[in-house]
Design a protein around this motif. Sequence first.
Motif, PDB file in Angstrom:
ATOM      1  N   UNK A 132       0.974  -0.933  -0.072  1.00 20.56           N
ATOM      2  CA  UNK A 132      -0.010   0.001  -0.055  1.00 20.56           C
ATOM      3  C   UNK A 132       0.887   1.228  -0.018  1.00 20.56           C
ATOM      4  N   UNK A 133       1.546   1.700  -1.140  1.00 24.15           N
ATOM      5  CA  UNK A 133       2.551   2.625  -1.103  1.00 24.15           C
ATOM      6  C   UNK A 133       2.295   3.828  -0.829  1.00 24.15           C
ATOM      7  N   UNK A 181      -7.227  -6.823   8.397  1.00 19.70           N
ATOM      8  CA  UNK A 181      -6.347  -7.405   7.271  1.00 19.70           C
ATOM      9  C   UNK A 181      -7.294  -7.403   6.214  1.00 19.70           C
ATOM     10  N   UNK A 182      -8.298  -7.545   5.973  1.00 20.96           N
ATOM     11  CA  UNK A 182      -9.086  -7.256   4.662  1.00 20.96           C
ATOM     12  C   UNK A 182      -9.192  -5.926   4.152  1.00 20.96           C
ATOM     13  N   UNK A 187      -6.980  -2.125   0.429  1.00 17.81           N
ATOM     14  CA  UNK A 187      -6.411  -0.785   0.445  1.00 17.81           C
ATOM     15  C   UNK A 187      -7.655   0.143   0.620  1.00 17.81           C
ATOM     16  N   UNK A 188      -8.713  -0.361   1.549  1.00 19.74           N
ATOM     17  CA  UNK A 188      -9.735   0.280   1.733  1.00 19.74           C
ATOM     18  C   UNK A 188      -9.534   1.240   3.114  1.00 19.74           C
ATOM     19  N   UNK A 189      -9.338   2.674   2.777  1.00 21.55           N
ATOM     20  CA  UNK A 189      -8.651   3.607   3.921  1.00 21.55           C
ATOM     21  C   UNK A 189     -10.188   3.676   4.832  1.00 21.55           C
ATOM     22  N   UNK A 190     -11.167   3.867   4.417  1.00 22.35           N
ATOM     23  CA  UNK A 190     -12.138   4.218   5.492  1.00 22.35           C
ATOM     24  C   UNK A 190     -12.635   3.146   6.438  1.00 22.35           C
TER      25      UNK A 190
END
Length: 209
Positions: A132-133, A181-182, A187-190
Motif C-alpha cells: 500500500x505505497x 487485514x481485509x 487498500x480500503x482506507x475508510x
Amino acid sequence: NKEESLTKNKRFVSVLNSLRSRAQDYVDTNGVVKIKKEEWNDYYLNIISHNNFPTAAGLASSASGFACLTKCLSLLYNVKEEYANELTTFARLGSGSACRSMYGGWVRWEQGEDNESGKDSVAVQVFPHLHWPNIRMLILVANSGEKDVGSTDGMQKSVQTSQLLHFRSTQVVPGRLKHIEAAIQNKHFPAFANIMMKDSNEFHACCLD
C-alpha cells in the motif's frame, strides 16, 4: 545521550543471554573461525545506539531498539532460526511490540497456543511495505518527556484490574484482526481508519477500567 551499564536491565539481559546461548562460531569472509562458540562468554559488548525518536514517550522506542538489538546480536552470534520467525520471540523478551518491528510492512503478532514455552507466539509479515505505497503515518510529537507509567507496568496493571482487556483479547481482537487485514489487503482506507480508531479508543478505555 548517556552511557550506562546494562547488566541491571532485566529485559536486555534476557535478550542477550537467550541469543548468546544459541551462538555459533564467528567466521570471517575467508572462512576462518575467529571466535569459537564456547568462547563468546569471555567477550564483553560495547553497544552504541542512536534513536531519533523520544525515548519512553509512547512512540515505540523500546520496540525499535530491541528489534534492532536482536537483529544485530543474531548476526554477531550467527544464530540460525530453528523455525520460521523464531527471532521475533527473542525480540519480544525485551519488548512485546519489538517482535512486530523485526519486519517491515504490515505485521501481525500471533498469540500462539503454547503458553508454557511461548515458541509459537511469533510475529508474521502479512503484507510487504510496498503493498500500500501511498499510505503514510504522520507523527506529531506534542511532548517528548518520559511517560509517568511505563508500557510494561501499565500493561501488567491493566491485566490485573481491567475486565475489558480480557473481553477484548477473547471476543473482540480475533474478529477485528480479520477485518483490518481485509481492509489493508483491499487498500480500503475508510474501513481501515474506522477499525484503527475503535481499537485505539478501547485501549484508552482499558486504562480507565
